[in-house]
Write an enzyme that holds these catalytic residues in place. Structure first.
Site, short mmCIF file in Angstrom:
data_model
loop_
_atom_site.label_atom_id
_atom_site.label_comp_id
_atom_site.label_asym_id
_atom_site.label_seq_id
_atom_site.Cartn_x
_atom_site.Cartn_y
_atom_site.Cartn_z
CD GLU A 11 47.39 57.62 64.34
OE1 GLU A 11 47.14 58.82 63.61
OE2 GLU A 11 47.69 57.80 65.73
NE ARG A 61 41.85 66.06 55.42
CZ ARG A 61 42.34 65.05 55.93
NH1 ARG A 61 43.63 64.97 55.98
NH2 ARG A 61 41.76 64.49 57.04
CE LYS A 89 41.50 59.21 61.64
NZ LYS A 89 42.35 57.96 61.40
#
Ligand code: ATP
Ligand code: MG
Length: 567
Positions: free
Chosen positions: A43, A268, A278
């Site tokens: 994204e 992850r 982020k």
């Protein structure tokens, strides 16, 4: 005993990871005619970090390994948080890591028309409805994992009314937040994601690609799987938090009746002494805790690049840590190991003194300059040798001298001898101090002219060898010594009331003025060196024609264990 056969990667002889096992089984079974097609779907709402690098290496790595393809697709469904700046940085980072999407650069926003048509299909099947409840009402009626949700009163709307309202939502007739399109699934499902999730919301916002063409935007869950399907992705690899979304992913594809990719989840990547979201990285940038996304202390790809990491070292790291099914946290010293190993082979050596103290060779001729020869890289003969000028006054590291040393100190001290690398053996005769502060200002030595390095008679051995620079020839440079950004192994693991920012390391940057041998003048931005005995360093973009600036990539050895930590 029966031999257990473990499938192995032909090139590296490592055992296949569980994703490779799945893919190879699919190939054997002729699923998708043996085709392998993956994608990396960021994204564009921030810069990529080392966790994304893991995902990039995994997806593109599988594409390469199985003669398949890998798409780069921007999941750009949230116009409020997204920006072209991020799109560009992401492309730069993927390329820099060494991967190529060729002509397969896509945007979820390319599919907005198609996604709208898919929504119409669901409405016509009675599988989606327009709901007039507010966001708060929707969330209040969703229930909890142990308590079922309540059905929306708008769930019984007719197909005709839903089609009409949805097209008017698109036409911009309604203000933000007044209506949504929801899937008609099951408000009692134990999986909260299946309780009539929102597919579309009204948002009168400018989008960096579709501009003002849309005022309704699909939610991530509705866009992601369908985008995978449109691109004929075979294996849609994502992180574990999406495991609970998988039933919904499959439901959309099945109800719409389109090509079905297979979603596979892996853990992850987390790394010690840093944060990896982020949102938090953006906070550090905005609040000035770092100088920007590419601050060399950041775990971002651009930060690591500026710090002096190489793509090879990051790819190697991604490979070594493998693919896990359970969440874990990887020790940052493994990343540091990977860059040391790479730069050891790649970086030329230079002598640089980071905390200089003057050494005067009392018996060395006043104006003599000798060109000493030094090997550029002992790991790579092809890198050749260079000349290092030597003269009567040199600098050494302040901590390479002790006036009153313990027994095991093999560096310079009164009456003792050391070798100056690639030059002579010297002996300390006396020191001169600042009468006020007591600080040592000059170390007076004599040199032994019969001990010149490389000469046949120079075999005399001493215990210590020091790096040095000739005072007349030294080039001054700014050197930025970095340490870990956080003092706590996992800054996200907090006591009540504390936040990760409470664990920022106040000494994560220490700037010193160094003296470096003159060969450094040829240094280019991002060029890497090993400064003998102190570490690996990379030329920073802040360098000017008057002043080189270096970033310390890593010290030569892991020195963190000596630092006081927060438990
Ligand atoms: P963050 O939570 O750090 O903001 P994100 O998951 O929201 O990251 P995306 O842009 O959605 O970021 O991620 C793109 C891809 O990278 C996704 O497939 C995601 O699963 C993967 N990814 C993100 N973070 C990690 C990580 N720490 N380790 C491995 N893969 C990751
Ligand atoms: Mg995400």
């Amino acid at each position: 005993m029966e031999e257990i056969k473990i499938a192995e990667d032909e090139k590296t002889n490592r055992a296949l990871n569980f994703i490779e096992d799945i893919i190879e089984e699919d190939i054997r079974n002729g699923v998708n005619e043996g085709r392998v097609h993956t994608r990396f779907p960021p994204e564009p709402n921030g810069y990529l970090h080392i966790g994304h690098a893991k995902s990039i290496c995994l997806n593109f790595g599988l594409g390469n390994k199985y003669n398949g393809k890998t798409n780069l697709r921007f999941d750009d469904t949230n116009p409020v948080k997204e920006d072209v700046e991020y799109v560009e940085s992401i492309m730069e980072d993927v390329k820099w890591l060494g991967f190529d999407w060729q002509d397969r650069l896509f945007y979820a926003s390319d599919y907005f028309d198609q996604l709208y048509e898919y929504a119409i299909i669901l409405i016509k099947k009675g599988k989606a409805y327009v709901c007039d409840m507010t966001a708060e009402e929707i969330s209040e009626t969703r229930g909890t994992p142990t308590r079922p949700g309540k059905e929306s009163p708008f769930r019984i709307r007719s197909v005709e009314e839903n089609l009409d309202l949805f097209s008017r939502m698109r036409a911009g007739e309604f203000p933000d937040g007044t209506r949504v399109l929801r899937a008609n699934i099951d408000m009692t499902s134990p999986n909260m994601h299946m309780r009539d999730p929102v597919l579309y919301r009204i948002l009168h916002a400018y989008h960096h690609r579709t501009e003002n063409r849309w005022c309704i935007y699909p939610m991530y869950d509705f866009a992601h799987g369908q985008s995978d399907s449109i691109e004929h992705i075979t294996h849609s690899i994502c992180t574990l938090e999406f495991e609970v979304h998988r039933p919904l992913y499959d439901w959309f594809i099945r109800e719409i009746g389109i090509y079905a990719p297979r979603q596979i989840e892996f853990a992850r990547l987390n790394v010690t002494y840093t944060v990896m979201s982020k949102r938090k990285l953006l906070e550090l940038v905005r609040e000035g805790n770092v100088s920007g996304w590419d601050d060399p202390r950041m775990p971002t790809i651009c930060g690591l690049r500026r710090r002096g990491y190489t793509p090879e070292s990051i790819r190697n790291f991604a490979d070594i840590i493998g693919v896990a099914k359970r969440d874990n946290i990887i020790d940052v010293s493994l990343l540091e190991f990977c860059i040391r190993e790479d730069l050891n082979n790649r970086a030329n050596r230079l002598m640089a003194v980071l905390d200089p103290v003057k050494v005067i060779l009392d018996n060395y001729p006043e104006d003599l300059v000798e060109e000493m020869e030094s090997v550029n890289n002992p790991e790579d003969e092809s890198k050749g040798k260079r000349k290092v000028p030597f003269s009567k006054t040199v600098f050494i590291e302040r901590d390479d001298f002790m006036e009153d040393p313990p027994n095991k100190f093999f560096r310079l001290s009164p009456g003792r001898e050391v070798r100056l690398k690639a030059a002579y053996i010297i002996k300390c005769e006396s020191v001169a101090k600042d009468p006020k502060t007591g600080k040592i200002e000059e170390i007076h030595c004599t040199y032994d002219p019969t001990t010149k390095s490389g000469m046949p008679e120079s075999n005399r051995k001493v215990k210590g060898t020091l790096h040095w620079v000739s005072a007349k020839h030294a080039v001054a440079a700014e050197v930025r010594l970095y340490d870990r950004l956080f003092l706590k192994e996992n800054p996200d693991e907090n006591e009540l009331g504390a936040t990760y920012k409470d664990f920022l390391n106040p000494n994560s940057l220490n700037i010193v003025s160094a003296l470096i041998e003159p060969a450094v003048k040829a240094a280019q931005i991002l060029e890497k060196y090993q400064f003998e005995r102190t570490g690996y360093f990379s030329v920073d973009k802040d360098s000017t024609t008057n002043m080189l600036v270096f970033n310390r990539v890593v010290p030569l050895k892991d020195s963190w264990s000596k630092v006081e930590k927060v438990k």
